[in-house]
Design a protein around this motif. Structure first.
Motif, PDB file in Angstrom:
ATOM      1  N   UNK A   4       0.830  -1.206   0.000  1.00  0.00           N
ATOM      2  CA  UNK A   4       0.000   0.000   0.000  1.00  0.00           C
ATOM      3  C   UNK A   4       0.865   1.256   0.000  1.00  0.00           C
ATOM      4  N   UNK A   5       1.961   1.242   0.720  1.00  0.00           N
ATOM      5  CA  UNK A   5       2.860   2.395   0.760  1.00  0.00           C
ATOM      6  C   UNK A   5       3.534   2.599  -0.590  1.00  0.00           C
ATOM      7  N   UNK A   7       2.416   1.657  -3.504  1.00  0.00           N
ATOM      8  CA  UNK A   7       1.388   2.118  -4.447  1.00  0.00           C
ATOM      9  C   UNK A   7       1.078   3.588  -4.235  1.00  0.00           C
ATOM     10  N   UNK A   8       0.991   4.019  -3.001  1.00  0.00           N
ATOM     11  CA  UNK A   8       0.709   5.424  -2.708  1.00  0.00           C
ATOM     12  C   UNK A   8       1.845   6.324  -3.171  1.00  0.00           C
ATOM     13  N   UNK A   9       3.074   5.894  -2.971  1.00  0.00           N
ATOM     14  CA  UNK A   9       4.220   6.692  -3.420  1.00  0.00           C
ATOM     15  C   UNK A   9       4.289   6.755  -4.940  1.00  0.00           C
ATOM     16  N   UNK A  10       3.996   5.648  -5.610  1.00  0.00           N
ATOM     17  CA  UNK A  10       4.005   5.631  -7.069  1.00  0.00           C
ATOM     18  C   UNK A  10       2.915   6.540  -7.628  1.00  0.00           C
ATOM     19  N   UNK A  11       1.756   6.533  -7.006  1.00  0.00           N
ATOM     20  CA  UNK A  11       0.655   7.385  -7.453  1.00  0.00           C
ATOM     21  C   UNK A  11       0.981   8.855  -7.232  1.00  0.00           C
ATOM     22  N   UNK A  12       1.647   9.177  -6.145  1.00  0.00           N
ATOM     23  CA  UNK A  12       2.001  10.566  -5.852  1.00  0.00           C
ATOM     24  C   UNK A  12       3.027  11.086  -6.841  1.00  0.00           C
ATOM     25  N   UNK A  13       3.948  10.222  -7.278  1.00  0.00           N
ATOM     26  CA  UNK A  13       4.979  10.662  -8.216  1.00  0.00           C
ATOM     27  C   UNK A  13       4.427  10.868  -9.614  1.00  0.00           C
ATOM     28  N   UNK A  14       3.433  10.090 -10.001  1.00  0.00           N
ATOM     29  CA  UNK A  14       2.896  10.194 -11.350  1.00  0.00           C
ATOM     30  C   UNK A  14       1.745  11.184 -11.455  1.00  0.00           C
ATOM     31  N   UNK A  15       1.378  11.834 -10.367  1.00  0.00           N
ATOM     32  CA  UNK A  15       0.276  12.774 -10.376  1.00  0.00           C
ATOM     33  C   UNK A  15       0.671  14.012 -11.167  1.00  0.00           C
ATOM     34  N   UNK A  16      -0.222  14.458 -12.013  1.00  0.00           N
ATOM     35  CA  UNK A  16       0.037  15.625 -12.871  1.00  0.00           C
ATOM     36  C   UNK A  16      -0.979  16.706 -12.547  1.00  0.00           C
ATOM     37  N   UNK A  17      -0.483  17.888 -12.237  1.00  0.00           N
ATOM     38  CA  UNK A  17      -1.362  19.001 -11.920  1.00  0.00           C
ATOM     39  C   UNK A  17      -1.633  19.796 -13.191  1.00  0.00           C
ATOM     40  N   UNK A  18      -2.905  20.072 -13.449  1.00  0.00           N
ATOM     41  CA  UNK A  18      -3.296  20.847 -14.614  1.00  0.00           C
ATOM     42  C   UNK A  18      -3.406  22.309 -14.199  1.00  0.00           C
TER      43      UNK A  18
END
Length: 74
Positions: A4-5, A7-18
């Protein structure tokens, strides 16, 4: 680290702000396209009246053919 950790870190790194400009940019492009299409539409305004003398001359010379023409009438 748990799954879970990771996955959460991977999701945070790939997040793109518009940004705001990215969102407004689509609206600006759409507005420009619609305005261009509106100008094209307005350019065809009153076209039939520009060629009225030519159409009347054709109708006078081909009056016999025009009265006989129709859908299914011989």
């Amino acid at each position: 680290m748990t799954f879970a950790t990771i996955t959460a870190l991977a999701a945070a790194e790939t997040e793109h702000h518009v940004g705001l400009f990215d969102t407004i940019g689509y609206g600006i492009v759409a507005l420009v396209v619609f305005l261009a299409l509106g100008l094209v539409t307005l350019s065809y305004r009153n076209v039939a009246n520009r060629h009225a003398p030519k159409a009347e001359a054709y109708a006078r010379t081909h009056a016999d053919e025009l009265t006989q023409a129709g859908h299914g009438h011989h």
